[in-house]
Design an enzyme around this catalytic site. Structure first.
Site, short mmCIF file in Angstrom:
data_model
loop_
_atom_site.label_atom_id
_atom_site.label_comp_id
_atom_site.label_asym_id
_atom_site.label_seq_id
_atom_site.Cartn_x
_atom_site.Cartn_y
_atom_site.Cartn_z
N GLY A 25 0.85 -1.20 0.00
CA GLY A 25 0.00 0.00 0.00
C GLY A 25 0.87 1.22 0.00
CB CYS A 40 5.33 -4.01 -1.19
SG CYS A 40 5.91 -2.75 -2.32
NE ARG A 98 3.79 4.14 -5.97
CZ ARG A 98 3.61 4.66 -4.76
NH1 ARG A 98 4.47 5.51 -4.28
NH2 ARG A 98 2.55 4.35 -4.05
CG HIS A 140 2.83 -6.51 -4.41
ND1 HIS A 140 2.01 -6.06 -3.41
CD2 HIS A 140 3.64 -5.47 -4.73
CE1 HIS A 140 2.29 -4.80 -3.12
NE2 HIS A 140 3.28 -4.42 -3.91
CD GLU A 169 0.21 -9.08 -2.51
OE1 GLU A 169 1.27 -9.73 -2.34
OE2 GLU A 169 0.21 -7.84 -2.67
N1 GLN Z 1 5.84 2.96 -2.48
C1 GLN Z 1 5.07 2.53 -1.36
C2 GLN Z 1 5.62 3.09 -0.05
O1 GLN Z 1 6.64 3.66 -0.01
C3 GLN Z 1 5.02 1.01 -1.29
C4 GLN Z 1 4.34 0.45 -2.51
C5 GLN Z 1 3.70 -0.89 -2.31
O2 GLN Z 1 3.46 -1.33 -1.19
N2 GLN Z 1 3.34 -1.50 -3.41
O3 GLN Z 1 5.03 2.95 0.96
#
Ligand code: GLN
Length: 202
Positions: free
Chosen positions: A48, A82, A139, A174, A176
């Site tokens: 997220g 992530c 990201r 990810h 999932e």
């Molecule tokens: N770029 C997001 C962050 O820095 C993480 C992205 C992700 O969880 N897919 O929190």
């Protein structure tokens, strides 16, 4: 009795983790409040946006983050995907944003650039067997350094993308959102092992 896995459902792609945990044969429940953490055997912190969690930490009246911290310190397995890996890290390069700081890793956020540089690659993850893993990076962060008791489970040219330290597991990608269950199965094996080491209450 099947393992009961909580998925932190305050933000991010928790629904995908719930679905994959159920496909692995364990029970999954959404976690939004501290009280809901009492009867779970393991917790997933989904991907997220870590700055959103930082705001929630500042605003939230419920002691959910303290409860996660205490249970994590007491050995409950936690898997961070992530954003979840950023939230578990002791150090976030160049940032003082809120975090649980449970795991001895230093992460760099958005290490591959903005959203349009998201990518998929085949990862070598020896602990999951010889077949490569279809890893999706959105990201994502990179793990820049780890302490000596952190096991590096997978790396790419840019740095470490999967690691484990005792009851804590993190991936910069990810699993999932793929059909490959192996990372979640690995986490469930950590949860099941933690159950066996718990003292028996007579
Ligand atoms: N770029 C997001 C962050 O820095 C993480 C992205 C992700 O969880 N897919 O929190």
């Amino acid at each position: 009795m099947s393992l009961r896995i909580g998925v932190l459902a305050l933000q991010g792609d928790f629904a995908e983790h719930m679905a994959i945990i159920r496909r692995c044969g364990a029970a999954a429940c959404e976690i939004r409040r501290s009280a809901e953490i009492a009867d779970i055997d393991g917790l997933i912190i989904p991907g997220g946006e870590s700055t959103a969690i930082d705001k929630l930490m500042a605003d939230n009246q419920d002691p959910i983050f303290d409860t996660i911290l205490t249970r994590g310190q007491n050995g409950m397995p936690i898997y961070g995907t992530c954003m979840g890996s950023i939230f578990l890290a002791k150090e976030i390069e160049g940032s003082t944003q809120g975090r649980l700081a449970l795991m001895d890793i230093c992460v760099k956020r958005n290490a591959f650039g903005p959203q349009r540089f998201s990518f998929e690659t085949s990862l070598d993850i020896p602990v999951l067997g010889p077949q490569s893993f279809p890893a999706v990076f959105i990201r994502g962060p990179i793990i820049k350094s780890v302490s000596s008791d952190v096991e590096v489970l997978s790396s790419i040219d840019e740095g470490i993308v999967m690691a484990r330290q005792k009851n804590l597991l993190v991936t910069a990608f990810h699993p999932e959102i793929t059909d490959d269950l192996r990372v979640h199965q690995l986490f469930l094996s950590m949860v099941s092992a933690a159950q066996k080491t718990l003292p028996v209450i007579k």
